[in-house]
Design a protein around this motif. Structure first.
Motif, mmCIF file in Angstrom:
data_model
loop_
_atom_site.group_PDB
_atom_site.id
_atom_site.type_symbol
_atom_site.label_atom_id
_atom_site.label_comp_id
_atom_site.label_asym_id
_atom_site.label_seq_id
_atom_site.Cartn_x
_atom_site.Cartn_y
_atom_site.Cartn_z
ATOM 1 N N ASP A 156 -36.235 19.489 18.367
ATOM 2 C CA ASP A 156 -36.059 18.895 17.034
ATOM 3 C C ASP A 156 -34.639 19.120 16.531
ATOM 4 O O ASP A 156 -34.022 18.217 15.954
ATOM 5 C CB ASP A 156 -37.068 19.494 16.038
ATOM 6 N N LEU A 210 -40.309 19.769 9.004
ATOM 7 C CA LEU A 210 -38.897 19.478 9.321
ATOM 8 C C LEU A 210 -38.034 19.653 8.076
ATOM 9 O O LEU A 210 -36.931 20.195 8.144
ATOM 10 C CB LEU A 210 -38.772 18.051 9.869
ATOM 11 N N HIS A 232 -37.022 11.928 19.382
ATOM 12 C CA HIS A 232 -38.126 12.832 19.704
ATOM 13 C C HIS A 232 -39.437 12.328 19.103
ATOM 14 O O HIS A 232 -39.586 12.265 17.884
ATOM 15 C CB HIS A 232 -37.818 14.251 19.192
ATOM 16 N N LEU A 238 -36.179 11.808 14.460
ATOM 17 C CA LEU A 238 -37.350 12.679 14.569
ATOM 18 C C LEU A 238 -38.571 11.883 14.127
ATOM 19 O O LEU A 238 -38.715 11.572 12.945
ATOM 20 C CB LEU A 238 -37.147 13.908 13.679
ATOM 21 N N SER A 287 -32.201 16.572 18.022
ATOM 22 C CA SER A 287 -32.541 15.141 18.019
ATOM 23 C C SER A 287 -31.884 14.371 16.886
ATOM 24 O O SER A 287 -31.675 14.895 15.797
ATOM 25 C CB SER A 287 -34.059 14.974 17.903
ATOM 26 N N ARG A 328 -40.301 22.848 21.123
ATOM 27 C CA ARG A 328 -40.277 21.907 19.985
ATOM 28 C C ARG A 328 -39.138 22.193 19.032
ATOM 29 O O ARG A 328 -38.454 21.283 18.581
ATOM 30 C CB ARG A 328 -41.503 22.099 19.089
ATOM 31 N N ALA A 331 -42.293 14.846 16.686
ATOM 32 C CA ALA A 331 -41.402 15.863 16.111
ATOM 33 C C ALA A 331 -42.108 16.589 14.964
ATOM 34 O O ALA A 331 -43.045 16.061 14.362
ATOM 35 C CB ALA A 331 -40.139 15.185 15.584
ATOM 36 N N GLY A 332 -41.626 17.787 14.668
ATOM 37 C CA GLY A 332 -42.063 18.496 13.451
ATOM 38 C C GLY A 332 -43.364 19.264 13.559
ATOM 39 O O GLY A 332 -43.803 19.863 12.581
#
Ligand code: UD1
Length: 392
Positions: free
Chosen positions: A147, A164, A125, A153, A150, A143, A128-129
């Protein structure tokens, strides 16, 4: 050779994918293209289908033609996402892919994540985060779900890495195919890669400033497309009333490349009198959606940017332009912390006041989004993660 499926569908994803595709092509060229290191196949869901929302970016940014086209078109979220999941699953079952590359937070991202996770193809991804912590946004739902599913990330900023971690996603408890664990990688932002890479080309190729007789520093750039703004008559009206005020009272030229969703909603929701004012406001220049090179030129030469788009907020920052964010929160909190962006929501008074303050303010733009080599880091991390899979 690693075989990767890149899933795109909406305008910003096509642009982000350009950075990674470029790096994959470079890597393969280094091997003389005889024995490619990575075979990338692109799947276009068809979420965006108008030529100026999709095709123009392939042509301009040198992205390989999509190998698979789902042509899902517009529908409700569930219908659109369901059609995509079905189509993506078929592709994933028809051939062996070592991984799936997903971008950002659109319905195409969510569909790719669900389809790939269920057939145990590792998900990578990009972007990400990011969190707005506003669970009424379709993008936030997309999202969070992507996440969680995945394997790799790729976080563009330290804030994204922290988000995250706060959700426990670095935990080694979750295992994926072959007992592998999830990894969070601070990659930097592929959009910064793209802005640096394409800025010079834009200066050579784009004619947008000439076309609209725009002079550097003498106009502001505006974009509006978020569902929360376009689908609410009070918010959409307040934004346009603020634009009209700036255009008439401040004599400020405003350039607004109009997203098809916004065009449709303006016709459906805005009172006739307001539509009439908009049409008869010469300083408010409504133009068709811009290509990426044209958008770069508009961002680079504007005095200021007014937007509800995450991507445009950041590009304003890359080109050292202050930004009024037409939302009540942002995922890119670094812009607020740096004092380069301010949340004005869809509030007419706040937009006008912030415009007046920023007009005469000097703002700093520190390097916050990596070193313009995010895509290379991402490609290398995917190769490291998949290791010997390429022999299978
Ligand atoms: C989508 C993404 C958003 C992203 C944006 C970039 C979701 C939930 N939202 O929003 O995160 O920032 O793309 O543009 O995935 N339409 C056309 N032609 C097109 C595309 C759209 O006319 O080529 C119109 C249709 O009327 C459609 C509406 O725009 O119903 C909304 O399109 P959709 O892709 O659902 O969402 P976006 O608003 O573009």
């Amino acid at each position: 050779m690693l075989k990767i499926l890149t899933i795109i569908g909406a305008r910003p994803q096509i642009i982000k994918a350009a950075a990674i595709s470029r790096n994959i092509q470079l890597l393969n060229a280094e091997q003389g293209n005889v024995c490619p290191v990575i075979e990338e196949r692109i799947l276009h869901t068809g979420q965006h289908y108008d030529a100026n929302m999709s095709q123009v970016f392939f042509t301009e940014l040198g992205i390989p033609k999509p190998y698979y086209q789902l042509q899902v078109g517009s529908a409700t979220h569930a219908q659109q996402t369901a059609k995509m999941i079905e189509g993506i699953e078929k592709v994933l079952l028809s051939d062996q892919f070592h991984g799936v590359l997903l971008y950002g937070d659109t319905n195409s991202t969510l569909a790719g994540a669900i389809a790939a996770a269920k057939v145990c193809v590792p998900i990578f991804h990009v972007e990400a985060g990011l969190r707005s912590y506003n669970m009424t946004m379709p993008e936030e739902i997309n999202r969070v779900a992507c996440d969680a599913l995945s394997s790799l990330l790729f976080a563009p900023t330290k804030t994204a890495v922290n988000n995250l971690h706060n959700e426990g996603l670095q935990s080694t408890k979750a295992t994926f195919l072959q007992g592998r664990h999830r990894k969070i990688i601070l990659s930097g932002d592929v959009m910064y890669d793209n802005s640096v890479y394409f800025a010079q080309l834009a200066e050579q190729k784009s004619t947008i400033l000439k076309q609209h007789a725009l002079q550097t520093g003498r106009f502001v750039l505006a974009t509006v497309h978020r569902a929360s703004n376009t689908d609410n008559v009070a918010r959409l009206s307040a934004i346009f009333r603020a634009f009209i005020h700036l255009a008439t009272q401040e004599n400020q030229t405003i350039v607004l490349p109009l997203h098809p969703r916004t065009k449709k909603q303006m016709q459906a929701l805005l009172p006739q009198a307001l539509c009439h004012e908009i049409e008869n406001c010469p300083n408010l220049r409504i133009i068709p959606p811009a290509s990426f090179l044209d958008m770069i030129m508009l961002e680079k030469h504007a005095a200021m940017v007014l937007t509800d788009s995450g991507g445009v907020q950041k590009e304003a920052f890359f080109f050292a332009k202050p930004c009024l964010i037409l939302r009540s929160e942002t995922e890119w909190v670094e812009l607020l912390e740096a004092g380069a962006g301010v949340l004005v929501d869809a509030n007419q008074e706040a937009i006008i006041q912030a415009y007046q303050q920023f007009k005469n303010k000097s703002v700093a733009f520190p390097l916050l989004f990596g070193d313009a080599h995010a895509a290379a880091k991402i490609v290398q991390s995917i190769r490291d993660y998949l290791g010997d899979d390429c022999n299978k």
